[in-house]
Design an enzyme around this catalytic site. Structure first.
Site, mmCIF file in Angstrom:
data_model
loop_
_atom_site.group_PDB
_atom_site.id
_atom_site.type_symbol
_atom_site.label_atom_id
_atom_site.label_comp_id
_atom_site.label_asym_id
_atom_site.label_seq_id
_atom_site.Cartn_x
_atom_site.Cartn_y
_atom_site.Cartn_z
ATOM 1 N N ARG A 57 55.619 32.280 38.893
ATOM 2 C CA ARG A 57 54.797 31.462 39.976
ATOM 3 C C ARG A 57 53.031 31.414 39.740
ATOM 4 O O ARG A 57 52.565 30.369 39.732
ATOM 5 C CB ARG A 57 54.969 32.354 41.059
ATOM 6 C CG ARG A 57 55.892 31.946 41.547
ATOM 7 C CD ARG A 57 55.990 32.633 42.891
ATOM 8 N NE ARG A 57 56.518 34.190 42.281
ATOM 9 C CZ ARG A 57 57.910 34.863 42.603
ATOM 10 N NH1 ARG A 57 58.725 33.753 43.113
ATOM 11 N NH2 ARG A 57 58.173 35.866 42.004
ATOM 12 N N ASP A 92 40.534 42.569 36.843
ATOM 13 C CA ASP A 92 40.807 42.597 38.306
ATOM 14 C C ASP A 92 41.607 43.608 38.622
ATOM 15 O O ASP A 92 41.889 44.243 39.919
ATOM 16 C CB ASP A 92 41.443 41.530 39.526
ATOM 17 C CG ASP A 92 41.504 41.205 41.012
ATOM 18 O OD1 ASP A 92 40.563 41.517 41.024
ATOM 19 O OD2 ASP A 92 42.366 41.335 41.446
ATOM 20 N N HIS A 125 40.382 44.511 41.899
ATOM 21 C CA HIS A 125 42.349 44.128 42.778
ATOM 22 C C HIS A 125 41.968 43.340 43.637
ATOM 23 O O HIS A 125 42.641 43.777 45.065
ATOM 24 C CB HIS A 125 42.881 44.968 42.696
ATOM 25 C CG HIS A 125 44.571 45.075 42.910
ATOM 26 N ND1 HIS A 125 45.888 45.883 41.987
ATOM 27 C CD2 HIS A 125 45.399 43.813 42.991
ATOM 28 C CE1 HIS A 125 46.640 44.828 41.840
ATOM 29 N NE2 HIS A 125 46.915 44.292 42.566
ATOM 30 N N SER A 157 47.094 40.673 36.052
ATOM 31 C CA SER A 157 48.389 41.564 36.590
ATOM 32 C C SER A 157 48.002 42.512 36.879
ATOM 33 O O SER A 157 48.570 43.128 38.011
ATOM 34 C CB SER A 157 48.895 40.500 35.443
ATOM 35 O OG SER A 157 50.353 41.093 35.464
ATOM 36 N N ARG A 158 48.539 43.293 35.574
ATOM 37 C CA ARG A 158 48.365 44.836 36.167
ATOM 38 C C ARG A 158 47.261 45.570 35.016
ATOM 39 O O ARG A 158 47.661 45.714 33.778
ATOM 40 C CB ARG A 158 49.951 45.367 35.937
ATOM 41 C CG ARG A 158 50.408 45.064 37.513
ATOM 42 C CD ARG A 158 50.342 45.668 37.768
ATOM 43 N NE ARG A 158 50.756 45.899 39.419
ATOM 44 C CZ ARG A 158 51.040 46.792 41.032
ATOM 45 N NH1 ARG A 158 49.948 47.992 40.092
ATOM 46 N NH2 ARG A 158 50.600 46.577 41.931
ATOM 47 N N GLU A 172 43.721 52.403 38.310
ATOM 48 C CA GLU A 172 43.232 51.925 39.431
ATOM 49 C C GLU A 172 43.218 52.184 40.848
ATOM 50 O O GLU A 172 42.610 53.021 41.353
ATOM 51 C CB GLU A 172 43.237 50.222 39.325
ATOM 52 C CG GLU A 172 45.121 49.980 40.472
ATOM 53 C CD GLU A 172 44.629 48.612 40.387
ATOM 54 O OE1 GLU A 172 44.644 48.298 39.596
ATOM 55 O OE2 GLU A 172 45.534 48.820 41.312
HETATM 56 P P1 NAD Z 1 56.248 35.689 38.547
HETATM 57 O O1 NAD Z 1 57.302 36.861 38.761
HETATM 58 O O2 NAD Z 1 56.300 34.775 38.891
HETATM 59 O O3 NAD Z 1 56.230 35.807 37.264
HETATM 60 C C1 NAD Z 1 55.974 36.874 35.507
HETATM 61 C C2 NAD Z 1 56.441 35.553 34.451
HETATM 62 O O4 NAD Z 1 56.395 37.052 33.183
HETATM 63 C C3 NAD Z 1 57.307 35.088 34.889
HETATM 64 O O5 NAD Z 1 58.098 34.067 34.463
HETATM 65 C C4 NAD Z 1 58.821 36.030 33.478
HETATM 66 O O6 NAD Z 1 59.512 35.413 32.616
HETATM 67 C C5 NAD Z 1 57.877 36.309 32.327
HETATM 68 N N1 NAD Z 1 56.901 37.381 31.895
HETATM 69 C C6 NAD Z 1 58.501 38.212 31.619
HETATM 70 N N2 NAD Z 1 58.219 39.483 30.678
HETATM 71 C C7 NAD Z 1 56.991 38.490 29.773
HETATM 72 C C8 NAD Z 1 57.132 39.102 28.885
HETATM 73 N N3 NAD Z 1 57.406 39.959 27.849
HETATM 74 N N4 NAD Z 1 56.400 38.261 27.293
HETATM 75 C C9 NAD Z 1 55.750 36.910 28.324
HETATM 76 N N5 NAD Z 1 56.731 36.649 29.727
HETATM 77 C C10 NAD Z 1 56.944 37.366 30.741
HETATM 78 O O7 NAD Z 1 55.040 36.757 39.036
HETATM 79 P P2 NAD Z 1 53.923 36.234 39.824
HETATM 80 O O8 NAD Z 1 54.096 36.314 40.940
HETATM 81 O O9 NAD Z 1 53.519 34.639 39.149
HETATM 82 O O10 NAD Z 1 52.935 37.180 38.822
HETATM 83 C C11 NAD Z 1 52.561 37.934 37.764
HETATM 84 C C12 NAD Z 1 51.577 38.981 37.724
HETATM 85 O O11 NAD Z 1 50.469 39.256 39.200
HETATM 86 C C13 NAD Z 1 52.595 39.686 38.572
HETATM 87 O O12 NAD Z 1 53.677 40.751 37.862
HETATM 88 C C14 NAD Z 1 51.669 40.905 38.882
HETATM 89 O O13 NAD Z 1 51.054 41.889 38.378
HETATM 90 C C15 NAD Z 1 50.276 40.284 39.033
HETATM 91 N N6 NAD Z 1 49.658 40.372 40.621
HETATM 92 C C16 NAD Z 1 48.154 40.134 41.171
HETATM 93 C C17 NAD Z 1 48.194 40.011 42.248
HETATM 94 C C18 NAD Z 1 46.127 40.379 42.804
HETATM 95 O O14 NAD Z 1 45.716 40.366 43.351
HETATM 96 N N7 NAD Z 1 45.330 40.958 41.538
HETATM 97 C C19 NAD Z 1 48.219 39.154 43.212
HETATM 98 C C20 NAD Z 1 49.241 39.625 43.185
HETATM 99 C C21 NAD Z 1 50.280 39.369 41.394
#
Ligand code: NAD
Length: 344
Positions: free
Chosen positions: A154, A259, A296, A234-235, A264
């Site tokens: 997403r 972020d 974050h 992301s994380r 954290e």
């Molecule tokens: P999502 O599940 O829609 O997308 C994650 C994508 O990563 C998927 O398409 C999956 O197939 C892919 N993936 C899995 N393993 C992989 C790998 N080894 N190599 C490459 N791609 C791989 O998740 P999202 O909603 O897009 O969120 C992404 C990340 O953003 C989350 O994991 C979360 O940790 C982070 N996030 C951070 C905040 C923030 O405030 N900083 C807020 C929301 C989400």
């Protein structure tokens, strides 16, 4: 439902109370996080509402169940802090907010890249000191540079589109499930190693799993392009922080925007401005002029907070009415591939 909200910040309360006009739940707000010491406070409540750094372990769930709690509502996407098997055994439903605003995070990511690359954070500090000199603030155009996006779900898909279609970058991507629509606009899917080796800027958007832990390690950094800009919204543990510090010290890495941070949980979301921070790695990171850290906050928009509140309260209403829980997290459904996955 009688619900105790743990780890409440003023903005949580504001958005939950506004959304609750349509739901009529009985919400009580607490500042402390949920853990073994605070779980007993939920006795007599039917639900608890928690966030990313609350502890929802088996001992905590035992205490919650004993006090009559039937639902744990996560006001976030990630559930790595919940013992799902224990919740299931105890008959406690766990619900979450799987996608509240990918735009919030993707737009913040682009903002971090621009700020880091054009040294906006340094310029802001200089101007406040009446220092209008430009030396040391030379940036690079984004157009034609190569941006690597790891994880095109997403959030990553929006980031990839923004760089490709908005800024005219070459975009390399990796994801076990490539997105045909991204490929159709010219985003090239390659192996993750290739993304790390061939990009000027790398932005991480995959979940944290045992496989992706320390995806950016000393080896990846050694093989990367000189002057790599690394962005992580992301994380934290996708990056080996110590390897990144070494890369910054040697000059191999040209800049880092974070972020999220590996450790954290001990720092973020609290005002520690009067404390002595004990985390030496974190403090070292902050000493580099080419490192930009935020606590974050990529999710933190009006729209995202509204969506989080609405989805959370709808789940409670559905539970109360005996309707199916669209956002329920169940142990067997997430194992094994997502067992250790984390999302905020
Ligand atoms: P999502 O599940 O829609 O997308 C994650 C994508 O990563 C998927 O398409 C999956 O197939 C892919 N993936 C899995 N393993 C992989 C790998 N080894 N190599 C490459 N791609 C791989 O998740 P999202 O909603 O897009 O969120 C992404 C990340 O953003 C989350 O994991 C979360 O940790 C982070 N996030 C951070 C905040 C923030 O405030 N900083 C807020 C929301 C989400």
């Amino acid at each position: 439902m009688k619900t105790l909200v743990f780890g409440t910040k003023p903005y949580d309360r504001r958005f939950l109370e506004a959304a609750n006009d349509q739901h009529g739940h009985s919400l009580t707000f607490l500042e402390p996080r949920l853990d073994e010491a605070t779980a007993a406070l939920a006795a007599g409540y039917e639900a608890v509402c928690v966030f990313v750094n609350d502890t929802v372990s088996r001992p905590v769930l035992d205490i919650l169940a004993e006090g009559g709690v039937r639902v744990v509502a996560l006001r976030c996407a990630g559930y790595n802090n919940v013992d799902l098997a224990a919740a299931e055994e105890l008959g406690i439903a766990v619900v979450r907010v799987p996608a509240y605003s990918p735009n919030a995070v993707s737009e913040f990511t682009v903002g971090l890249v621009l700020a880091l690359d054009r040294k906006i954070h340094r310029a802001w500090a200089r101007v406040r000191e009446n220092n209008f000199a430009l030396d040391g603030l030379i940036g690079r155009n984004l157009e034609s540079r190569t941006v690597g996006v790891i994880g095109t779900g997403r959030i990553g898909a929006l980031v990839a589109r923004a760089f490709k279609l908005g800024f005219g970058c070459e975009v390399l991507a990796s994801d076990p499930y490539p997105d045909a629509e991204l490929a159709a606009v010219g985003i090239r899917y390659v192996e993750p190693e290739m993304v790390l080796r061939s990009s000027d800027i790398v932005s991480l958007h995959c979940p944290l799993t045992p496989k992706t832990r320390h995806l950016v390690d000393a080896k990846a950094i050694a093989e990367a392009r000189d002057g790599l800009l690394l962005v992580n919204t992301s994380r934290g543990a996708l990056i080996d922080t110590r390897a990144v510090i070494d890369g910054l010290k040697s000059g191999k890495i040209g800049g880092v925007a974070l972020d999220v941070y590996e450790q954290e949980a001990d720092l973020f979301f609290e005002d520690l401005s009067s404390e002595i921070i004990q985390d030496d790695d974190f403090q070292r990171l902050l000493t580099f002029p080419n490192v930009l850290v935020t606590g974050h906050q990529a999710f933190l928009t009006e729209e995202a907070l509204r969506a989080i509140a609405e989805t959370t309260l709808t789940s409670l209403s559905d539970y109360e009415a005996g309707r199916p829980l669209a956002n329920r997290v169940e142990a067997e459904k997430v194992r094994p591939s997502h067992l250790a996955s984390e999302a905020s």
